[in-house]
Design a protein around this motif. Structure first.
Motif, PDB file in Angstrom:
ATOM      1  N   GLY A 189       0.816  -1.212   0.000  1.00 43.52           N
ATOM      2  CA  GLY A 189       0.000   0.000   0.000  1.00 43.52           C
ATOM      3  C   GLY A 189       0.843   1.253   0.000  1.00 43.52           C
ATOM      4  O   GLY A 189       0.536   2.241  -0.676  1.00 43.52           O
ATOM      5  N   HIS A 190       1.935   1.223   0.743  1.00 42.91           N
ATOM      6  CA  HIS A 190       2.865   2.354   0.797  1.00 42.91           C
ATOM      7  C   HIS A 190       3.521   2.562  -0.562  1.00 42.91           C
ATOM      8  O   HIS A 190       3.673   3.698  -1.033  1.00 42.91           O
ATOM      9  N   ARG A 191       3.904   1.447  -1.189  1.00 42.13           N
ATOM     10  CA  ARG A 191       4.525   1.548  -2.515  1.00 42.13           C
ATOM     11  C   ARG A 191       3.560   2.163  -3.517  1.00 42.13           C
ATOM     12  O   ARG A 191       3.953   2.998  -4.349  1.00 42.13           O
ATOM     13  N   TYR A 192       2.292   1.776  -3.457  1.00 42.79           N
ATOM     14  CA  TYR A 192       1.314   2.321  -4.417  1.00 42.79           C
ATOM     15  C   TYR A 192       1.014   3.782  -4.116  1.00 42.79           C
ATOM     16  O   TYR A 192       0.721   4.566  -5.022  1.00 42.79           O
ATOM     17  N   LEU A 193       1.098   4.162  -2.863  1.00 44.23           N
ATOM     18  CA  LEU A 193       0.938   5.572  -2.515  1.00 44.23           C
ATOM     19  C   LEU A 193       1.996   6.410  -3.232  1.00 44.23           C
ATOM     20  O   LEU A 193       1.719   7.523  -3.696  1.00 44.23           O
ATOM     21  N   PHE A 194       3.210   5.875  -3.347  1.00 44.41           N
ATOM     22  CA  PHE A 194       4.307   6.554  -4.037  1.00 44.41           C
ATOM     23  C   PHE A 194       4.487   5.990  -5.454  1.00 44.41           C
ATOM     24  O   PHE A 194       5.606   5.845  -5.934  1.00 44.41           O
ATOM     25  N   ARG A 195       3.389   5.711  -6.111  1.00 44.03           N
ATOM     26  CA  ARG A 195       3.450   5.038  -7.417  1.00 44.03           C
ATOM     27  C   ARG A 195       4.051   5.903  -8.516  1.00 44.03           C
ATOM     28  O   ARG A 195       4.477   5.382  -9.543  1.00 44.03           O
ATOM     29  N   ARG A 196       4.112   7.217  -8.321  1.00 45.69           N
ATOM     30  CA  ARG A 196       4.735   8.098  -9.312  1.00 45.69           C
ATOM     31  C   ARG A 196       6.208   8.348  -8.998  1.00 45.69           C
ATOM     32  O   ARG A 196       6.793   9.332  -9.410  1.00 45.69           O
ATOM     33  N   ALA A 207       3.751   6.191 -13.764  1.00 51.23           N
ATOM     34  CA  ALA A 207       3.075   5.717 -12.561  1.00 51.23           C
ATOM     35  C   ALA A 207       2.914   4.198 -12.591  1.00 51.23           C
ATOM     36  O   ALA A 207       2.640   3.608 -13.640  1.00 51.23           O
ATOM     37  N   MET A 208       3.083   3.578 -11.435  1.00 54.75           N
ATOM     38  CA  MET A 208       2.851   2.145 -11.307  1.00 54.75           C
ATOM     39  C   MET A 208       1.376   1.842 -11.535  1.00 54.75           C
ATOM     40  O   MET A 208       0.494   2.568 -11.058  1.00 54.75           O
ATOM     41  N   THR A 209       1.075   0.790 -12.261  1.00 50.58           N
ATOM     42  CA  THR A 209      -0.312   0.428 -12.573  1.00 50.58           C
ATOM     43  C   THR A 209      -0.875  -0.500 -11.505  1.00 50.58           C
ATOM     44  O   THR A 209      -0.123  -1.129 -10.742  1.00 50.58           O
ATOM     45  N   PRO A 210      -2.215  -0.651 -11.433  1.00 51.67           N
ATOM     46  CA  PRO A 210      -2.802  -1.609 -10.488  1.00 51.67           C
ATOM     47  C   PRO A 210      -2.284  -3.028 -10.684  1.00 51.67           C
ATOM     48  O   PRO A 210      -2.060  -3.750  -9.709  1.00 51.67           O
ATOM     49  N   ALA A 211      -2.085  -3.442 -11.939  1.00 47.23           N
ATOM     50  CA  ALA A 211      -1.562  -4.786 -12.186  1.00 47.23           C
ATOM     51  C   ALA A 211      -0.149  -4.929 -11.641  1.00 47.23           C
ATOM     52  O   ALA A 211       0.223  -5.973 -11.084  1.00 47.23           O
ATOM     53  N   GLU A 212       0.650  -3.880 -11.772  1.00 47.31           N
ATOM     54  CA  GLU A 212       2.032  -3.932 -11.295  1.00 47.31           C
ATOM     55  C   GLU A 212       2.106  -4.014  -9.783  1.00 47.31           C
ATOM     56  O   GLU A 212       2.994  -4.669  -9.235  1.00 47.31           O
ATOM     57  N   TYR A 245       3.997  -7.511  -4.709  1.00 47.13           N
ATOM     58  CA  TYR A 245       3.998  -8.130  -3.379  1.00 47.13           C
ATOM     59  C   TYR A 245       5.140  -9.145  -3.224  1.00 47.13           C
ATOM     60  O   TYR A 245       5.357  -9.994  -4.073  1.00 47.13           O
ATOM     61  N   ARG A 246       5.883  -9.041  -2.103  1.00 47.97           N
ATOM     62  CA  ARG A 246       7.017  -9.935  -1.880  1.00 47.97           C
ATOM     63  C   ARG A 246       7.032 -10.465  -0.463  1.00 47.97           C
ATOM     64  O   ARG A 246       8.078 -10.839   0.079  1.00 47.97           O
ATOM     65  N   GLY A 247       5.857 -10.522   0.163  1.00 43.80           N
ATOM     66  CA  GLY A 247       5.748 -11.057   1.495  1.00 43.80           C
ATOM     67  C   GLY A 247       5.811 -12.582   1.519  1.00 43.80           C
ATOM     68  O   GLY A 247       6.145 -13.218   0.507  1.00 43.80           O
ATOM     69  N   ALA A 248       5.452 -13.164   2.666  1.00 40.12           N
ATOM     70  CA  ALA A 248       5.604 -14.607   2.845  1.00 40.12           C
ATOM     71  C   ALA A 248       4.336 -15.395   2.530  1.00 40.12           C
ATOM     72  O   ALA A 248       4.337 -16.621   2.653  1.00 40.12           O
TER      73      ALA A 248
END
Length: 310
Positions: free
Chosen positions: A216-223, A296-301, A306-309
């Protein structure tokens, strides 16, 4: 400490509503645009040495409340106890070092959003003799140079080389608007470093509004182009937060909660035993270090990101 002289900062400031130039008065400022709501005399008052550049009609800030100077509770504790309650933020220190090394030119300008005091782990930014630091907050503080709302940063477009926004975005009503403002004031290829809580209890009372996962944080800074991102602190620290607030609730005492935090401070050491994927899924706080981009990062991207467990 390389804080920009207040006289030089004032020359940079613009109206938070329309971004026109400001006109100085003996004890106030006003917008130079006659058709602006803040074009009247005394529109932006001086409170002590601080210009208050807030569009009160569009802010949670109250015109009748004078911003007061003061330090946080943890800063008033004895140094050994303070280190147990709030240990040095090594993740921030590492990332600030990366940011400083990536800054261009002989005198890069760093804007600190929420800069009434120096954040944990970012002191190197204030010690670098080549960096010009500009700091603002919604309250006055030892380092505040002007009072403003981050939803409307009173600086021109492309006016700073980097932005530091640590433990701030949970306290704003519209984080995407604030990040858009950060993007606006950054020069092309400018840098941003942000830290925001994920699994933390409410702090700052009525002025606490949101939390972010790493994704979510990454998408907030998607630009922004990512340079580094991840967990600031993992499950051990998150558990310590929970225990502190459990004790607060059971005893109805904030001091009892802080005492439990000191006694169980060793829980933080468990963070070192947790792999990054698991840590990101259960982080107490997350960080992002990035470079301004027009793509900008897209919704698909963001789904693939995601790189969690899990």
């Amino acid at each position: 400490m390389p804080l920009v002289e207040l006289s030089r900062v004032r020359r940079l400031l613009v109206c938070p509503r329309c971004r026109s130039e400001l006109v100085a008065e003996p004890d106030a400022l006003h917008c130079a645009a006659r058709d602006c709501a803040y074009g009247r005399t005394g529109a932006f008052p001086m409170v002590g040495r601080w210009p208050v550049l807030v569009d009160f009609e569009r802010s949670v800030m109250d015109r009748a409340v004078v911003p007061a100077e003061g330090a946080g509770r943890a800063d008033s504790l004895p140094a050994p106890v303070r280190r147990l309650v709030k240990p040095p933020n090594r993740v921030a220190a590492r990332n600030i070092d990366l940011l400083l090394r990536a800054l261009p030119g002989p005198a890069p300008r760093l804007l600190v959003v929420g800069g009434a005091t120096i954040g944990n782990g970012v002191r190197a930014a204030y010690r670098d003799p080549r960096v010009e630091v500009i700091a603002f907050d919604i309250v006055a503080g030892p380092l505040t140079q002007f009072v403003a709302d981050a939803h409307q940063i009173p600086l021109p477009e492309r006016s700073v080389d980097a932005v530091l926004v640590q433990a701030v975005l949970e306290h704003v009503l519209e984080p995407p608007t604030v990040v858009s403002e950060i993007h606006r004031v950054l020069k092309d290829d400018g840098l941003v470093y942000a830290e925001t809580p994920f699994l933390q209890q409410v702090h700052a009372g009525a002025h606490d509004f949101g939390r972010y996962t790493v994704s979510g944080h990454r998408y907030l800074f998607r630009r922004f182009e990512e340079l580094a991102a991840g967990a600031v602190a993992g499950p051990g620290t998150q558990l310590l937060w929970s225990v502190e607030h459990l004790v607060r609730g059971l005893t109805r005492s904030a001091n009892a909660g802080r005492g439990a935090r000191v006694l169980l401070c060793w829980l933080r050491a468990l963070d070192r035993m947790v792999p990054p994927g698991f840590a990101e899924d259960d982080a107490a706080a997350v960080f992002f270090l990035g470079r301004k981009s027009e793509d900008a990062m897209t919704p698909a991207e963001i789904i693939r990101y995601y790189r969690g467990a899990q």
